[in-house]
Design an enzyme around this catalytic site. Structure first.
Site, PDB file in Angstrom:
ATOM      1  N   ARG A 108       0.372  -1.379   0.100  1.00  0.00           N
ATOM      2  CA  ARG A 108      -0.056   0.249  -0.037  1.00  0.00           C
ATOM      3  C   ARG A 108       1.144   0.887   0.122  1.00  0.00           C
ATOM      4  NH1 ARG A 108      -5.385  -0.187   1.409  1.00  0.00           N
ATOM      5  NH2 ARG A 108      -5.713   1.932   2.429  1.00  0.00           N
ATOM      6  N   TYR A 113      -0.686  -0.862  -4.718  1.00  0.00           N
ATOM      7  CA  TYR A 113      -1.463  -2.403  -4.213  1.00  0.00           C
ATOM      8  C   TYR A 113      -3.238  -1.646  -3.463  1.00  0.00           C
ATOM      9  CZ  TYR A 113       1.812  -4.951  -6.678  1.00  0.00           C
ATOM     10  OH  TYR A 113       2.967  -5.143  -8.170  1.00  0.00           O
ATOM     11  N   PRO A 114      -3.987  -2.778  -2.971  1.00  0.00           N
ATOM     12  CA  PRO A 114      -5.310  -2.759  -2.466  1.00  0.00           C
ATOM     13  C   PRO A 114      -5.431  -3.234  -1.663  1.00  0.00           C
ATOM     14  CG  PRO A 114      -5.924  -3.648  -5.047  1.00  0.00           C
ATOM     15  CD  PRO A 114      -4.209  -2.476  -4.801  1.00  0.00           C
ATOM     16  N   LYS A 115      -4.849  -3.638  -1.258  1.00  0.00           N
ATOM     17  CA  LYS A 115      -4.366  -4.468   0.270  1.00  0.00           C
ATOM     18  C   LYS A 115      -4.651  -4.156   1.180  1.00  0.00           C
ATOM     19  CE  LYS A 115      -0.438  -6.600  -2.238  1.00  0.00           C
ATOM     20  NZ  LYS A 115       1.283  -7.186  -1.745  1.00  0.00           N
ATOM     21  N   THR A 116      -5.772  -5.598   2.031  1.00  0.00           N
ATOM     22  CA  THR A 116      -6.542  -5.415   3.114  1.00  0.00           C
ATOM     23  C   THR A 116      -6.204  -7.051   3.892  1.00  0.00           C
ATOM     24  OG1 THR A 116      -7.505  -4.222   4.258  1.00  0.00           O
ATOM     25  CG2 THR A 116      -8.697  -6.080   2.708  1.00  0.00           C
TER      26      THR A 116
END
Length: 248
Positions: A108, A113-116
């Site tokens: 992020r 990157y749309p990381k969670t």
């Protein structure tokens, strides 16, 4: 700590950074990819312009990282949407769920990157390759594929995983308005395909308010692949600046 020392740090806490300052090399990254057709209107609601949707196709992926420099082994899952930008075909990374905080923070902060948080899994069960994604205690995705039914050409496997990828990087300012808002591009390099297979597959997505994968419903499974590879991620480059309304 002097100002010039602070400037050398990429992340906080200053004395115990959230992630290592390395370019990660992925060894034995194992993919389960399922490409499926979805509702075109649902895609148009989530894909940001100036990206264009050619076909309503989504790739659900589960990736088991055998070893990653700086992060160690972990597992990741998400959705990538087939798009084009300025005549180039690629994928828009819509959502990514990980079980490794350093990899999440680095993805992020350094990139886009749309990381969670999430709990993905990839394993073999009674002749079936199984990919799962849980959010908290709830299952949000289950994918199954026949285990190593048919070999996939290594060049086709490399083509599948090296398409350009686009992401949205948004960093808010202290007033709540965007301070950075860019469409960025990256790609995979230094690829070594070790194994590649295809076969029959199924995918189930379950409704969840904070993991809304099912908002892109499965209408038809188009293809599936199981790939094991070594690779490196290239740095991201901005291609469109939303605050300026122009290509970067």
């Amino acid at each position: 700590m002097k100002i010039e020392e602070v400037r050398r740090h990429m992340t906080t806490p200053l004395t115990a950074p959230a992630f290592a300052p390395v370019v990660p090399r992925f060894t034995d990254r194992e993919y389960l990819n399922i490409v499926y057709r979805t509702d075109a209107d649902a895609l148009r609601a989530v894909v940001p312009e100036p990206l264009r949707i050619e076909e309503p196709l989504v790739r659900f992926e589960v990736m088991k990282m055998g070893d990653v420099s700086g992060y160690g082994p972990y597992t990741e899952s998400g959705q990538a949407i087939e798009v084009s930008f300025d005549g180039e075909r690629g994928e828009y990374l819509h959502a990514m769920y990980l079980d490794n905080f350093p990899a999440t923070a680095s993805g992020r902060e350094v990139s886009a990157y749309p990381k969670t948080v999430g709990s993905p899994g990839l394993y073999v069960d009674n002749g079936v390759l199984v990919g799962t994604l849980d959010y908290g205690t709830l299952r949000v995705a289950t994918a199954t594929m026949g285990y190593k039914h048919h070999e996939l050409d290594a060049r086709e496997a490399e083509r599948q995983i090296t398409v350009p990828t686009f992401m949205l990087k948004t960093i808010p300012g202290y007033d709540g308005a965007p301070r950075v808002q860019e469409l960025v591009r990256t790609e995979i390099s230094d690829v070594v395909v070790k194994e590649a297979y295809t076969g029959p597959a199924r995918l189930q997505l379950f409704q969840h308010v904070l993991a809304p994968l099912a908002d892109l419903p499965v209408l038809e499974v188009v293809s599936a692949s199981h790939i094991r590879t070594d690779l490196t991620l290239a740095p991201v480059k901005p291609v469109f600046d939303y605050l300026k309304g122009a290509q970067a």
